[in-house]
Design a protein around this motif. Structure first.
Motif, mmCIF file in Angstrom:
data_model
loop_
_atom_site.group_PDB
_atom_site.id
_atom_site.type_symbol
_atom_site.label_atom_id
_atom_site.label_comp_id
_atom_site.label_asym_id
_atom_site.label_seq_id
_atom_site.Cartn_x
_atom_site.Cartn_y
_atom_site.Cartn_z
ATOM 1 N N GLU A 101 0.840 -1.201 0.000
ATOM 2 C CA GLU A 101 0.000 0.000 0.000
ATOM 3 C C GLU A 101 0.876 1.252 0.000
ATOM 4 O O GLU A 101 0.543 2.256 -0.638
ATOM 5 N N SER A 151 -2.977 0.621 9.277
ATOM 6 C CA SER A 151 -2.231 -0.305 8.430
ATOM 7 C C SER A 151 -1.322 -1.172 9.280
ATOM 8 O O SER A 151 -0.982 -0.844 10.419
ATOM 9 N N PHE A 172 0.631 -2.335 4.572
ATOM 10 C CA PHE A 172 -0.574 -2.752 3.871
ATOM 11 C C PHE A 172 -1.761 -2.293 4.709
ATOM 12 O O PHE A 172 -1.790 -2.491 5.942
ATOM 13 N N LEU A 173 -2.748 -1.667 4.068
ATOM 14 C CA LEU A 173 -3.887 -1.132 4.806
ATOM 15 C C LEU A 173 -4.690 -2.255 5.481
ATOM 16 O O LEU A 173 -4.888 -3.330 4.908
ATOM 17 N N ASP A 176 -7.745 -3.528 3.580
ATOM 18 C CA ASP A 176 -7.471 -4.515 2.536
ATOM 19 C C ASP A 176 -7.285 -5.911 3.138
ATOM 20 O O ASP A 176 -7.746 -6.912 2.579
#
Length: 554
Positions: A101, A151, A172-173, A176
């Motif tokens: 991300e 994240s 990475f969020l 997600d």
């Protein structure tokens, strides 16, 4: 064998009131169990996937961050006048390739040199979780809220000439990650729901099969039938033993235990035990080992004569077991003798009626011949004879049933042309107990009947029977002599055996054996002596005061 039930408990002998069927109970219980297990497994796997996926994403971010931090050009760029112009173009392709991300690089002051949003380059990093990397030189994974949102990110320090000059942050969020976890869990729960549905259908099929195997009966109905069966079996007067195809006992009622062991033993001592190991009578073994059906096989168990029956049990043409039943022959003989006694009374009355009718015809004939004096003399003589017999029996015998039987036998013998005499010193003043009276009546009837059978073939003047009885002393003595052929010496020891008889053309051999058994049950004795009249002489003796044990054993 049966447990006592409290009044508040349901009576097992009453037909149960079924509210929910056994099939429905099984479906509900198995279904609830399956759903509970599937739910627990689903929640555990759900949690496991979430934790594992977050750890996997964190490890992936850490691996990317370490790779970026170890790029030599990246570390050298920190010494350039404009590091961002070198670093941001360097990490942009890496971010795209790793689908991270964001990849953010900052110096020791947490000023960004690289960021997906170029407008945020040169500004301070957000999250406040860089201290461990910049101060202590640690590489780690954390979860924090940055400029792009919450994240999971990895922090790795950047070294130049052995000194920390910056930090690499790869993230990475969380949204997600949750989307990926949700996708996995949706597939998981779809599979688990499918499994649960199949299991519930299986529960329905299993419940239906078990219901069919139980012939559509509910457990309460089975328990009700079990108690009914046990009550019937244990209250049945006949002995019943059931064995399986291997000869192992599966059921034995109390009547059979009394016959075989003279006591009631606990079921655990015989269930599953070979029948041959428990049978005390060797005479039974050939009967038990024979595979054919047997009906009313007479045999001796201990001192008891029984009628034994054997019925094989077949299921789908296969032998699955055998049922043995035992009936006490003595009880059957007692009933037979009671009927015989009634018949004897009937015959005695018939003989009296016939004799009285003959005498009436004799009187009528004398009157028609105008022989009034002879008729009067005949009436007086016959009346005197009957009165003498009645008076004699009333005076000599206190028990009316015994005196009635003797009078009937005297009249029966008179009709057959047999002379019966009772010795003048005979007396039976003892009050008989019920058991003694029954035994004595059967014995007298059998002994006099046998005596009459023995003298029937003699000439008319040789048909004589002498009776003597007394209760002087501690015993009651009753003796019957006849002028028959007597008992040959070689048969003296067999005369009281069951089934032995000297009568031709008749199925006998039970009267004397039964008589001896009844007399012995009241602690008496029956034996054969040499008679004064040339024939057989049977002597019966029994104590006046019957032993309670003797009178209670039937």
């Amino acid at each position: 064998m049966f447990q006592k039930h409290n009044r508040r408990d349901k009576n097992p002998h009453l037909k149960p009131n079924i509210i929910i069927s056994f099939r429905m109970k099984m479906i509900l219980l198995i279904g609830a169990l399956i759903i509970a297990i599937i739910s627990v497994i689903g929640l555990y796997i759900d949690h496991f996937i979430s934790v594992t996926l977050k750890e996997e994403v964190g490890n992936r971010a850490l691996s990317v961050a370490e790779s970026v931090a170890n790029i030599p050009e990246l570390a050298e760029a920190f010494g350039h006048e404009d590091p961002a112009s070198i670093i941001n173009p360097l990490v942009a392709p890496i971010q795209k390739a790793t689908k991270a991300e964001f990849i953010v690089i900052g110096n020791t002051e947490e000023i960004r040199y690289a960021h997906p949003d170029t407008n945020k380059i040169g500004k301070k990093m957000v999250g406040e979780d860089n201290e461990r990397a910049l101060v202590y030189g640690e590489s780690y994974v954390s979860q924090a809220v940055g400029s792009l949102g919450s994240s999971v990110r990895a922090k790795v320090p950047v070294y130049l000439d052995g000194n920390i000059v910056g930090v690499v942050s790869v993230g990475f969020l969380a949204t997600d990650i949750q989307s990926i976890i949700k996708s996995y869990n949706n597939h998981l729960w779809l599979v688990l729901v499918t499994i649960a549905s199949v299991a519930v259908i299986g529960a329905i099929l299993i419940a239906s099969y078990i219901k069919k195997v139980l012939y559509g009966l509910e457990p309460e109905e089975i328990a009700h039938l079990f108690y009914q069966k046990e009550t019937i079996l244990q209250s049945t007067h006949e002995g019943i033993i059931a064995v399986n195809q291997n000869g192992m006992i599966t059921m034995i009622n109390s009547a059979a235990q009394h016959l075989l062991f003279n006591q009631v033993i606990h079921p655990e001592q015989y269930i599953g035990t070979p029948l041959q190991d428990l049978v005390p009578a060797q005479q039974l073994l050939p009967f038990l080992q024979d595979e054919n059906e047997r009906i009313d096989q007479e045999m001796m168990i201990g001192k008891t004569i029984v009628f034994a029956n054997k019925s094989p049990i077949y299921y789908n043409d296969s032998l699955v077991g055998t049922v043995f039943t035992f009936r006490n022959k003595t009880e059957i003989d007692l009933l037979t003798k009671e009927l015989t006694s009634i018949k004897q009374y009937t015959n005695a009355l018939r003989a009296q009626t016939h004799e009285f009718s003959n005498k009436l015809y004799t009187i009528l004939g004398l009157l028609q011949l105008d022989k009034k004096e002879e008729a009067l003399h005949y009436i007086q003589r016959e009346s005197s004879l009957q009165k003498n017999w009645i008076r004699l029996l009333i005076q000599k015998v206190s028990d009316p049933k015994v005196s009635g039987l003797l009078l009937g036998k005297i009249n029966q013998a008179s009709e057959l042309g047999i002379a019966i005499t009772i010795q003048e010193d005979s007396i039976l003043a003892t009050h008989l107990r019920e058991k003694q009276s029954e035994a004595l009546l059967t014995a007298i009837g059998n002994l006099i009947d046998n005596a009459m059978d023995a003298v029937k073939k003699n000439p008319p003047d040789g048909r004589r029977i002498a009776i003597f009885f007394t209760d002087i002393g501690k015993e009651i003595i009753f003796e019957v002599d006849d002028t028959g052929e007597g008992v040959p010496d070689e048969y003296v020891n067999k005369i009281f055996e069951q089934g032995f008889t000297l009568k031709e053309g008749e199925h006998g051999g039970f009267g004397l054996a039964l008589t001896k058994q009844l007399i012995e049950e009241v602690n008496g004795n029956l034996y054969l002596e040499e008679g004064d009249l040339g024939g057989a002489s049977f002597v019966l003796s029994m104590p006046k005061e019957a032993d309670e044990r003797g009178t209670s054993n039937a």
